[in-house]
Design a protein around this motif. Structure first.
Motif, short mmCIF file in Angstrom:
data_model
loop_
_atom_site.label_atom_id
_atom_site.label_comp_id
_atom_site.label_asym_id
_atom_site.label_seq_id
_atom_site.Cartn_x
_atom_site.Cartn_y
_atom_site.Cartn_z
N LEU A 21 2.83 0.29 0.36
CA LEU A 21 2.34 1.29 -0.58
C LEU A 21 3.51 2.08 -1.13
O LEU A 21 4.37 2.54 -0.36
CB LEU A 21 1.37 2.26 0.09
N SER A 23 5.00 4.47 -4.92
CA SER A 23 4.64 5.19 -6.14
C SER A 23 4.87 4.37 -7.41
O SER A 23 4.54 4.83 -8.49
CB SER A 23 5.42 6.50 -6.23
N GLN A 504 0.43 8.68 -0.72
CA GLN A 504 -0.06 7.40 -0.22
C GLN A 504 -0.67 7.64 1.17
O GLN A 504 -0.15 8.43 1.95
CB GLN A 504 1.09 6.38 -0.07
N THR A 519 -4.02 5.13 -2.77
CA THR A 519 -2.78 5.43 -3.48
C THR A 519 -3.04 6.44 -4.59
O THR A 519 -4.18 6.70 -4.97
CB THR A 519 -2.14 4.14 -4.02
N GLY A 525 1.04 4.60 -8.63
CA GLY A 525 0.87 4.19 -7.25
C GLY A 525 0.30 2.79 -7.13
O GLY A 525 -0.62 2.41 -7.84
N ILE A 527 -0.61 -0.51 -4.21
CA ILE A 527 -0.72 -1.07 -2.86
C ILE A 527 -0.60 -2.58 -2.99
O ILE A 527 -1.42 -3.23 -3.64
CB ILE A 527 -2.06 -0.70 -2.20
#
Length: 541
Positions: A21, A23, A504, A519, A525, A527
């Motif tokens: 995860l 940004s 996250q 996220t 964000g 994942i």
């Protein structure tokens, strides 16, 4: 797991046997690539740390600091990769330069970079793949190009505008590396950083030895001397990553873990201890006031007392004194207050986390502090230096007063959760002094209100910025906002969502051996799921 989404959401929950995860999508993709190559959570996290330097330079760089909480084989480890101030700096030396406070940009504000050494140290202890393989995605991004994501493009334009006045030889390297015909790049542009690529290759080959004690250290030393800076190669050689004992607090059926000072994570635990004595409910008019006052009290005390532990007059145990924090809770009244620090004895960051298919997890965060940091780049290296020394005070006698070879009060804080002593989740909400406030507000959503990780992140937030000022997001409950105003808070609407924290959350379902991730809706964000059946066989180092 509660599947309801009480707030307008742009995202659903993500499930997977392993995940990374971050940004931005480029960093998350780097983590997934390493997981699928047979790497563990530490390998993936270090890969993301290096990739973030390239793909999100508006928040971190090779001159960053780093903190991490690592769960390996159900054991928690804490790492403090913050750098000290140069040995030669002092209040007297700054006053000789006619400085009454630390300049926001320039040569004086730069502290010793700690992230690169932390990458190598943490990887050496816990990593599985060869270090050079872990840094390979970042090197490829820097050398062959990465695609710029929308939020980073927005930040890039804002940061360049803020630094327009920074001109001359000191700043030439910065403008050469980060501006394109005096402008910021746009989302979707493909960007390369050749100098950064060479430095990353050096770090991959020797674990950062050249960076701290060799040719790269010599270049940093020469650059500092040429522009009247304080940092020297001896400061770089002396940099150490500290292994520290994380602090914890039981709250609503889980144990919340934060790293000890010089970071501000202890303020999260203090605020939660205060809130143990104050029932709150979501979207409630009075609850918003109580949460704001609890955060205010914790952060005010931490600003007074937290510093390099070697210089602190109070210990972490003093600050977490339950009797004192109960008094703080009792002192919360019906109206907003301007809070002064008590007596316990009576700004820009990237956060990312990863979990592997063996249940190991890493919560990691690194930062140049204020956007591009000091706004200076060491020629031929791609190293953008931090401006972390801004967190020192010039108040003589203060625990956090500027001095040489001293770690400053630090804003970046990774978080972790356990249940019944077993690792349960990694989390973080990046963004300067919003970080502990984001931790508290999302933890209330997750642990007290029973929201899932995505809903906890989607919930609207506020940020206390001093005195009675609260920056409150537009989608915050209208009745709660009216009540905050009635109670004396000065409510301010944010000009954009970039300062309200970017987080996250990753929780581990031990029974099913899967992760559940949420996220941030306020940034790019991402994942990246890496299922174990995709893993390539690991042949060993």
């Amino acid at each position: 797991m509660n599947q309801t989404y009480p707030y307008p959401s742009k995202r659903s929950l993500t499930y997977g046997r392993a995940m990374a995860l971050a940004s931005n999508p480029s960093a998350a993709a780097a983590g997934r690539k390493i997981l699928e190559a047979g790497g563990n959570a530490v390998d993936a996290s270090v890969a993301m740390a290096a990739a973030q330097v390239v793909a999100e330079p508006t928040s971190n760089g090779l001159g960053s600091d780093l903190f991490a909480i690592v769960a390996m084989n159900d054991v928690l480890y804490g790492y403090n990769g913050s750098g000290k101030s140069p040995a030669a700096i002092s209040l007297a030396a700054m006053k000789e330069k006619n400085c009454e406070a630390m300049p926001e940009f320039g040569i004086e504000a730069a502290g010793v970079p700690g992230a690169v050494r932390a990458w190598a140290n943490i990887h050496k202890k816990h990593g599985r793949l060869p270090f050079k393989d872990v840094l390979a995605p970042a090197i490829e991004y820097a050398e062959k190009g990465f695609v710029l994501s929308p939020t980073v493009a927005r930040l890039w334009a804002m940061e360049l505008e803020k630094r327009r006045a920074n001109q001359g030889a000191l700043y030439d390297g910065f403008w050469a590396q980060f501006s394109f015909e005096e402008k910021a790049p746009e989302a979707g542009d493909v960007i390369t950083f050749p100098d950064m690529a060479r430095t990353l290759k050096s770090i991959a080959e020797d674990g950062g030895e050249s960076f701290y004690e060799g040719a790269i250290a010599e270049k940093i030393d020469a650059f500092m001397k040429a522009h009247g800076g304080f940092m020297r190669k001896e400061d770089l050689a002396a940099q150490k990553t500290l292994e520290v004992e994380p602090l914890s607090l039981s709250f609503e059926g889980a144990e919340v873990w934060e790293l000890p000072p010089n970071g501000q994570g202890i303020s999260v635990l203090m605020a939660l201890e205060i809130l143990k004595h104050k029932p709150t409910i979501p979207d409630d008019e009075k609850s918003a006031h109580v949460i704001a006052e609890a955060i205010k009290r914790a952060m005010t005390d931490v600003a007074k007392y937290v510093a390099d532990p070697e210089f602190m007059s109070l210990s972490s145990e003093d600050l977490l004194n339950p009797e004192y924090l109960k008094k703080c809770s009792d002192a919360i009244g019906e109206k907003a207050e301007i809070v002064h620090y008590g007596n316990p004895l009576d700004r820009s960051t990237v956060y990312f986390c990863a979990g592997d298919n063996e249940g190991n997890m890493v919560s990691m965060i690194q930062s140049n502090y204020d956007g591009f940091g000091a706004g200076i780049v060491v020629p031929e290296t791609g190293i953008s230096l931090n401006n972390r020394l801004l967190n020192f005070t010039f108040e003589e006698g203060h625990d956090n007063c500027l001095a040489g070879s001293k770690r400053p009060y630090h804003t970046i804080i990774p978080g972790f959760l356990t249940k019944e002593g077993k690792p349960y989740g990694a989390f973080g909400v990046m963004g300067g002094f919003m970080q502990p406030q984001g931790h508290v507000q999302t933890l209330l959503q997750l642990l007290r209100y029973g929201r899932n990780p995505q809903a906890a992140l989607d919930a609207p937030r506020f940020m206390w910025t001093g005195d009675k000022d609260l920056v409150v997001e537009e989608d915050y409950n209208e009745k709660a906002v009216e009540e905050l105003i009635r109670r004396g808070h000065r409510v301010i609407r944010p000009p954009h969502d970039l300062d309200m924290g970017r987080g996250q959350y990753m929780l581990y379902d031990r029974k099913r051996k899967i992760y559940v991730g949420g996220t941030e809706k306020r940034c790019d964000g991402t994942i990246a799921v890496a299922d174990s059946f995709l893993y390539k066989p690991f042949a060993g180092k």
